[in-house]
Write an enzyme that holds these catalytic residues in place. Structure first.
Site, PDB file in Angstrom:
ATOM      1  N   ILE A 157       0.836  -1.192   0.000  1.00 34.27           N
ATOM      2  CA  ILE A 157       0.000   0.000   0.000  1.00 34.27           C
ATOM      3  C   ILE A 157       0.873   1.244   0.000  1.00 34.27           C
ATOM      4  CG2 ILE A 157      -1.832   1.244   1.230  1.00 34.27           C
ATOM      5  CD1 ILE A 157      -2.300  -1.459   2.782  1.00 34.27           C
ATOM      6  N   CYS A 158       0.627   2.120  -0.925  1.00 33.76           N
ATOM      7  CA  CYS A 158       1.372   3.378  -0.966  1.00 33.76           C
ATOM      8  C   CYS A 158       0.614   4.420  -0.144  1.00 33.76           C
ATOM      9  CB  CYS A 158       1.522   3.844  -2.414  1.00 33.76           C
ATOM     10  SG  CYS A 158       2.422   5.394  -2.569  1.00 33.76           S
TER      11      CYS A 158
END
Lengths: 161, 413
Positions: free
Chosen positions: A98-99
């Site tokens: 997840i960014c």
């Protein structure tokens, strides 16, 4: 894949253990809306079920987050990934990474699992398209050796989604 | 300030002038630490307590309880000395950020034990009592609410959609993005939460009322008795217009509470007061307030900005990374600075507003709601100036929250 296998990490420090126990108690009393903690005896790895918010692209969908806590939590951020299948989202890679800045550079020890969850849900909810990040394939290929997302040098550019 | 602190040399047991081993501290200058503690510039390193006791404060990082904490200079959040020593990353050359509000050049000060802190703690306790009471009432209300929802499924669903459109537009608009600035997350967060709840129809979530009360109390703390009516009006705006704008304050405060529309909490408190007052004119307020909701949504942006202006800026930002704990903690800190003022305001309010029944009446609330909520949801009355009516209703609510605070204050002394 690799990320969901048992990592060879050091056990939680005393303070990490204490804090996580209290977070868990608080969660049980007051869970963040839309999240379910799957009960295990492993304090160092939480599996959390996320229900897509009604009225968003992810309504009626359900995903699983895996949260691994380092020895020095909360001074160090936990590792948070989606277990497959990861939701289709411009900031979520197909390997579940997840960014999201608060999981890396912007982590603060004042944050909690609960506050992370809420941030992730809001990230999902504000998405306008169901698609993978543009560099998904390249990134996922680079992570094939089981690299943790915490080792990625993330570039946070989008403050809208 | 600095002079005052350094004059007061603390009597601290030698063993509390060094870390108790909470962390494996890297390169701590023990001499310097000892001097800072003896000079009352840092809290002594008392061993943290696992359990909460009346006169202990919880460090929001290690979750242990201490007789006293250091305070961030930027946002006044508490932190124990050992956690504070961990805050600077060992090899970083960048200035350390406040873990709570992200202000750079993080620094703390120590204001000693008790006295003022005690007052803050009392406020925390009061807040917890209020929360507990509300939670109890929530259960009762929920049953009623479900019955109510079933009866009016048709009417409310269409209205929900209307407000949803507006909300969505707002989220992607430039104006909001720019106003988010450094705290982009909280704003977005709220939108997701309200969206998530859209299908819950008119969810009378009492936790929202709880949040509203918390906001009131904090406004009172910082603003003391100045313009109480004005504040009430602003709060009205805030809740009636758009959830999204409430978010910076709401979400961190509520964090773990389930989201629901601001309308719901306005309605709930209105209903409560209608019932308590037994005043026919107030009933009208309730009806109009509910019905005008879709209109109000359209004006969201201006309303939201006004709220931001009236509210203390600190409350918007510094709580963002925190969980629900932030609420009581924040209350406590505000209480420290304005403790006496608050008490004063509390009493004057309770005595001057004769129409408010501070004693509660929550238990009989259901009957009132049953009768009055239905017309309000499906009603066809269009009031001339619903804002004014809402202001009035909110002012009454405010007074009630205030009365409750002061009433409980007595029991704590």
């Amino acid at each position: 894949m690799t990320s969901s296998s048992a990592p060879s990490r050091k056990a939680l420090s005393k303070i990490a253990c204490n804090r996580l126990q209290k977070e868990l108690v608080e969660w049980q009393v007051n869970p963040p809306a839309g999240f379910k903690h799957k009960v295990t005896d492993n304090l160092q790895r939480w599996i959390i079920e996320v229900a897509g918010a009604a009225g968003t692209l992810y309504a009626n969908e359900s995903y699983q987050l895996q949260v691994d806590f380092p020895e020095h939590y909360p001074m160090e951020a936990p590792q948070v990934i989606f277990l497959p299948p990861a939701p289709l989202h411009p900031h979520i890679y197909s390997n579940g990474h997840i960014c999201l800045d608060i999981l890396y550079d912007s982590w603060s020890p004042a944050m909690t699992v609960s506050s992370i969850c809420i941030s992730i849900l809001s990230m999902l909810s504000s998405s306008t398209v169901k698609q993978r990040p543009a560099d998904n394939d390249r990134y996922v290929k680079n992570c094939r050796n089981g690299r943790s997302p915490k080792e990625t040098r993330w570039w946070f550019h989008d403050d809208k989604v | 300030m600095g002079n005052k602190l350094s004059r007061r040399r603390q009597v601290v047991d030698e063993k509390y002038t060094r870390p108790q081993g909470l962390y494996q501290h890297r390169d701590v200058d023990h001499k310097k630490l000892k001097k800072l503690i003896l000079d009352s510039k840092l809290a002594p390193c008392y061993p943290g307590d696992e359990e909460c006791a009346f006169d202990l404060e919880e460090c929001p990082i290690c979750f242990l309880f201490y007789p006293s904490l250091n305070r961030s200079r930027c946002c006044m959040k508490g932190i124990c000395t050992e956690c504070f020593l961990q805050m600077k990353p060992p090899h970083s050359t960048r200035p350390t950020q406040c873990p709570f509000c992200k202000t750079s050049n993080y620094a703390v000060e120590y204001r000693g034990m008790r006295s003022k802190e005690e007052k803050g703690l009392e406020q925390v306790e009061e807040q917890l009592v209020i929360e507990a009471k509300i939670r109890k009432r929530q259960q009762e209300l929920q049953e009623e609410e479900e019955r109510m929802q079933r009866r009016q499924e048709m009417g409310s669903s269409s209205r929900n959609m209307a407000s949803a459109d507006i909300e969505y537009q707002g989220v992607s608009g430039d104006e909001i993005v720019s106003s988010q600035d450094s705290c982009a997350m909280p704003t977005i967060r709220q939108s997701s939460r309200s969206r998530q709840n859209r299908d819950d129809e008119f969810d009378l979530d009492l936790e929202d009322i709880m949040v509203m009360e918390a906001i009131w109390l904090s406004i009172q703390d910082t603003d003391a008795q100045r313009y109480p009516i004005h504040v009430a009006a602003a709060t009205t705006e805030q809740f009636v217009t758009e959830d999204r704008y409430v978010s910076p304050a709401m979400v961190p405060l509520a964090e773990a509470s389930s989201p629901s529309s601001g309308l719901a909490c306005a309605l709930a408190s209105l209903a409560e007061h209608q019932h308590m007052d037994g005043d026919p004119s107030t009933n009208d307020v309730g009806n109009s307030g509910a019905f005008s909701m879709p209109t109000a949504s359209g004006r969201s942006s201006s309303g939201g900005e006004r709220v931001a202006d009236t509210c203390p800026s600190g409350s918007w930002i510094d709580i963002s990374p925190n969980s629900g704990r932030a609420m009581s903690r924040g209350e406590g800190e505000w209480g420290i600075d304005h403790g006496s003022e608050v008490a004063e305001a509390g009493t004057s309010y309770a005595s001057s507003d004769a129409t408010v029944d501070a004693g509660g009446g929550g238990s009989s609330l259901q009957d009132g709601m049953d009768d009055r909520f239905q017309p309000s949801m499906t009603g066809t009355i269009m009031p001339e100036s619903f804002e004014e009516q809402m202001m009035l209703a909110m002012a009454v609510s405010l007074a009630e929250a205030r009365a409750r605070t002061s009433a409980q204050g007595v029991t704590w002394y």
